[in-house]
Design a protein around this motif. Sequence first.
Motif, PDB file in Angstrom:
ATOM      1  N   ILE A   1     -53.140  12.257 -77.556  1.00  0.00           N
ATOM      2  CA  ILE A   1     -51.956  12.284 -78.412  1.00  0.00           C
ATOM      3  C   ILE A   1     -50.860  13.109 -77.735  1.00  0.00           C
ATOM      4  CG2 ILE A   1     -51.057  12.842 -80.696  1.00  0.00           C
ATOM      5  CD1 ILE A   1     -54.010  12.886 -81.641  1.00  0.00           C
TER       6      ILE A   1
ATOM      7  N   TRP B   1     -44.644  17.390 -84.137  1.00  0.00           N
ATOM      8  CA  TRP B   1     -45.743  17.987 -83.371  1.00  0.00           C
ATOM      9  C   TRP B   1     -45.720  17.387 -81.971  1.00  0.00           C
ATOM     10  CZ3 TRP B   1     -50.020  16.484 -80.708  1.00  0.00           C
ATOM     11  CH2 TRP B   1     -51.125  17.341 -80.636  1.00  0.00           C
ATOM     12  N   SER B   2     -45.504  18.226 -80.971  1.00  0.00           N
ATOM     13  CA  SER B   2     -45.419  17.713 -79.600  1.00  0.00           C
ATOM     14  C   SER B   2     -45.559  18.874 -78.630  1.00  0.00           C
ATOM     15  CB  SER B   2     -44.078  17.003 -79.372  1.00  0.00           C
ATOM     16  OG  SER B   2     -43.036  17.958 -79.318  1.00  0.00           O
ATOM     17  N   SER B   3     -45.346  18.585 -77.356  1.00  0.00           N
ATOM     18  CA  SER B   3     -45.406  19.656 -76.353  1.00  0.00           C
ATOM     19  C   SER B   3     -44.280  20.653 -76.540  1.00  0.00           C
ATOM     20  CB  SER B   3     -45.358  19.070 -74.944  1.00  0.00           C
ATOM     21  OG  SER B   3     -44.165  18.347 -74.761  1.00  0.00           O
ATOM     22  N   ALA B   4     -43.298  20.334 -77.363  1.00  0.00           N
ATOM     23  CA  ALA B   4     -42.235  21.289 -77.693  1.00  0.00           C
ATOM     24  C   ALA B   4     -42.666  22.216 -78.823  1.00  0.00           C
ATOM     25  CB  ALA B   4     -40.958  20.543 -78.087  1.00  0.00           C
ATOM     26  N   GLY B   5     -43.881  22.011 -79.364  1.00  0.00           N
ATOM     27  CA  GLY B   5     -44.384  22.860 -80.435  1.00  0.00           C
ATOM     28  C   GLY B   5     -44.510  22.085 -81.730  1.00  0.00           C
ATOM     29  N   TYR B   6     -44.966  22.780 -82.753  1.00  0.00           N
ATOM     30  CA  TYR B   6     -45.115  22.185 -84.081  1.00  0.00           C
ATOM     31  C   TYR B   6     -44.097  22.855 -84.993  1.00  0.00           C
ATOM     32  CZ  TYR B   6     -47.354  20.998 -88.573  1.00  0.00           C
ATOM     33  OH  TYR B   6     -47.613  20.559 -89.850  1.00  0.00           O
ATOM     34  N   LEU B   7     -43.146  22.065 -85.440  1.00  0.00           N
ATOM     35  CA  LEU B   7     -42.098  22.559 -86.324  1.00  0.00           C
ATOM     36  C   LEU B   7     -42.047  21.680 -87.566  1.00  0.00           C
ATOM     37  CD1 LEU B   7     -39.333  23.081 -83.620  1.00  0.00           C
ATOM     38  CD2 LEU B   7     -40.387  24.899 -84.963  1.00  0.00           C
TER      39      LEU B   7
ATOM     40  N   PHE C   1     -50.363  24.039 -76.361  1.00  0.00           N
ATOM     41  CA  PHE C   1     -50.449  22.589 -76.490  1.00  0.00           C
ATOM     42  C   PHE C   1     -51.434  21.964 -75.501  1.00  0.00           C
ATOM     43  CE2 PHE C   1     -48.856  18.201 -76.034  1.00  0.00           C
ATOM     44  CZ  PHE C   1     -48.804  17.839 -77.368  1.00  0.00           C
TER      45      PHE C   1
ATOM     46  N   MET D   1     -51.629  30.579 -80.980  1.00  0.00           N
ATOM     47  CA  MET D   1     -52.104  29.515 -81.880  1.00  0.00           C
ATOM     48  C   MET D   1     -52.273  28.230 -81.083  1.00  0.00           C
ATOM     49  SD  MET D   1     -49.883  30.053 -85.360  1.00  0.00           S
ATOM     50  CE  MET D   1     -48.300  29.888 -84.557  1.00  0.00           C
ATOM     51  N   LYS D   2     -53.448  27.662 -81.165  1.00  0.00           N
ATOM     52  CA  LYS D   2     -53.693  26.400 -80.469  1.00  0.00           C
ATOM     53  C   LYS D   2     -53.368  25.239 -81.406  1.00  0.00           C
ATOM     54  CE  LYS D   2     -57.408  23.734 -78.289  1.00  0.00           C
ATOM     55  NZ  LYS D   2     -57.247  22.569 -79.170  1.00  0.00           N
ATOM     56  N   LEU D   3     -52.492  24.378 -80.946  1.00  0.00           N
ATOM     57  CA  LEU D   3     -52.100  23.233 -81.773  1.00  0.00           C
ATOM     58  C   LEU D   3     -53.251  22.238 -81.856  1.00  0.00           C
ATOM     59  CD1 LEU D   3     -48.499  22.524 -80.480  1.00  0.00           C
ATOM     60  CD2 LEU D   3     -49.167  23.703 -82.550  1.00  0.00           C
TER      61      LEU D   3
ATOM     62  N   GLN E   1     -47.137  28.786 -79.095  1.00  0.00           N
ATOM     63  CA  GLN E   1     -48.179  27.830 -79.458  1.00  0.00           C
ATOM     64  C   GLN E   1     -48.766  27.246 -78.178  1.00  0.00           C
ATOM     65  OE1 GLN E   1     -45.940  25.099 -81.905  1.00  0.00           O
ATOM     66  NE2 GLN E   1     -46.233  26.318 -83.744  1.00  0.00           N
TER      67      GLN E   1
ATOM     68  N   ILE F   1     -41.766  27.289 -88.549  1.00  0.00           N
ATOM     69  CA  ILE F   1     -42.931  27.019 -87.710  1.00  0.00           C
ATOM     70  C   ILE F   1     -43.866  26.098 -88.487  1.00  0.00           C
ATOM     71  CG2 ILE F   1     -44.960  28.100 -86.691  1.00  0.00           C
ATOM     72  CD1 ILE F   1     -43.117  30.475 -86.030  1.00  0.00           C
ATOM     73  N   GLY F   2     -44.356  25.068 -87.816  1.00  0.00           N
ATOM     74  CA  GLY F   2     -45.069  23.997 -88.477  1.00  0.00           C
ATOM     75  C   GLY F   2     -46.212  24.454 -89.372  1.00  0.00           C
TER      76      GLY F   2
ATOM     77  N   PRO G   1     -45.254  26.061 -75.857  1.00  0.00           N
ATOM     78  CA  PRO G   1     -43.943  26.081 -76.511  1.00  0.00           C
ATOM     79  C   PRO G   1     -43.673  27.434 -77.156  1.00  0.00           C
ATOM     80  CG  PRO G   1     -45.490  24.641 -77.673  1.00  0.00           C
ATOM     81  CD  PRO G   1     -46.130  25.026 -76.397  1.00  0.00           C
TER      82      PRO G   1
ATOM     83  N   TYR H   1     -53.854  24.192 -86.746  1.00  0.00           N
ATOM     84  CA  TYR H   1     -54.026  25.116 -85.625  1.00  0.00           C
ATOM     85  C   TYR H   1     -55.491  25.544 -85.521  1.00  0.00           C
ATOM     86  CZ  TYR H   1     -48.953  25.771 -86.205  1.00  0.00           C
ATOM     87  OH  TYR H   1     -47.613  25.564 -86.334  1.00  0.00           O
TER      88      TYR H   1
END
Lengths: 319, 121
Positions: free
Chosen positions: A13, A306-312, B41, A1-3, B39, A273-274, B27, A50
Amino acid sequence: MKLDAVVNDVTNIESITVSDAHNSPTSTAALKVGSTTLIVGDPITVELGYDGVTTKVFEGFVKQIDKTVPDNTLLITAQNIMIKAVEFFIASSTPDNPFTRFNISAEDLVEDLLDLADITNYVSDTSNFTFAIFNPMEINLISSFDICKTIADILAYSVWADRDGVAHFEDRRPNPMGGDSSIATIDSNTVYNIIGNTYRKSDRDLRNRIVVYGAPGITAVAEAESPHLPTGYRKTVVVASQWIDSQSMAQDAADFNLDKLNRLTEEVAVEVIGDPVYDARKVLTIDEDFTGVDGDWYIFSVEHKWSSAGYLTSMELRR
Amino acid sequence: MVDQAWYYNNIRITITGITEDGESILPRLQPLNTSTVTQFFGNTKPIWNVQCYVVGYLDKESLLALRDGTAYTLSGYGSVQGNFKLNSMQVEWTQSYRQTFRTDKPDTDSVYRTTLELYKE
């Protein structure tokens, strides 16, 4: 999944956090970006999602921009439209002629008060609750939001602005109510998106004796046994407002708040998961096998991270 | 004849090897009851680690002075390889009796074994 994230007038961003809660006057967005043409006061919308499909999670105004060095990033803080009511302090230009209303329904009164703060996109329930039947209601030297919140508390209502910038004054309790429809199902058997959760049952917010103090001579009490407390055990809360000037209104306020507060609070803190569909003050359904918290839950608070740590998405759910 | 030599901001360097690192930012989220969800990023711009020899104290100091956040041109094999920011520079002063890397310079010039960490623009 692409954020994906879509925000007007920003580039590069790095992170976005959007939070809202039942008991929060406004929702808040905090964005870390590389550059922006936004200035304080500009409108801003935030969409998350996504693979090119995004959903709006925030609409509001830029309140603050911080520039940090040495990484040369900008931290943008924004709040939704209700901040206009929070910051609009009602102060009559002629003290002898303050904002005054007479024999007015609660929803019309709130509409007028929000209108002072230039919030005109407004929907409300019909409260059947009338203020200032016998004495004029004069309002001065208080913020528009504070007085709206006071009125909402008397009726056991809520006042807020949604992610589309619409102000609401409604019978919205912090738990699922009749007529609610679930916006989503978190199902551990088919949608494996729960990262973790905790469950708590508490009488912390339970109140089973409501005392209302109104205008001179006007008082009312509503009380009931709680199945979660020993017989005769009372937890009291007081609702006081000089604008309650009829006995029937006082009794209604006591009864409404007893119905709202005489209940055990069940809470689930859940991280999934976000998903931008999750929104405060909505109801979702949980069907999971880990803690057995199946059923409909009210989204008391939500935070999209939402960040480089993922979307939660983190939520506090109540019922 | 095309000049095959390598230059970083027109400073002559004698390349012995280049490694390139790039990565996706993926991530990894672990739901309770199923496989890891990944995911995407974005991805990082490449980082080049350039192993090279530098001849002469002045050239070495000139390279060190490029640690200013500005992107400079790296060229070699007769063409521009890209613009890079110098993030770090490791320098080892070698024991050499007579240098022959640069015939345009005195053979008594110092020789430095150097690694440049370059961020590609």
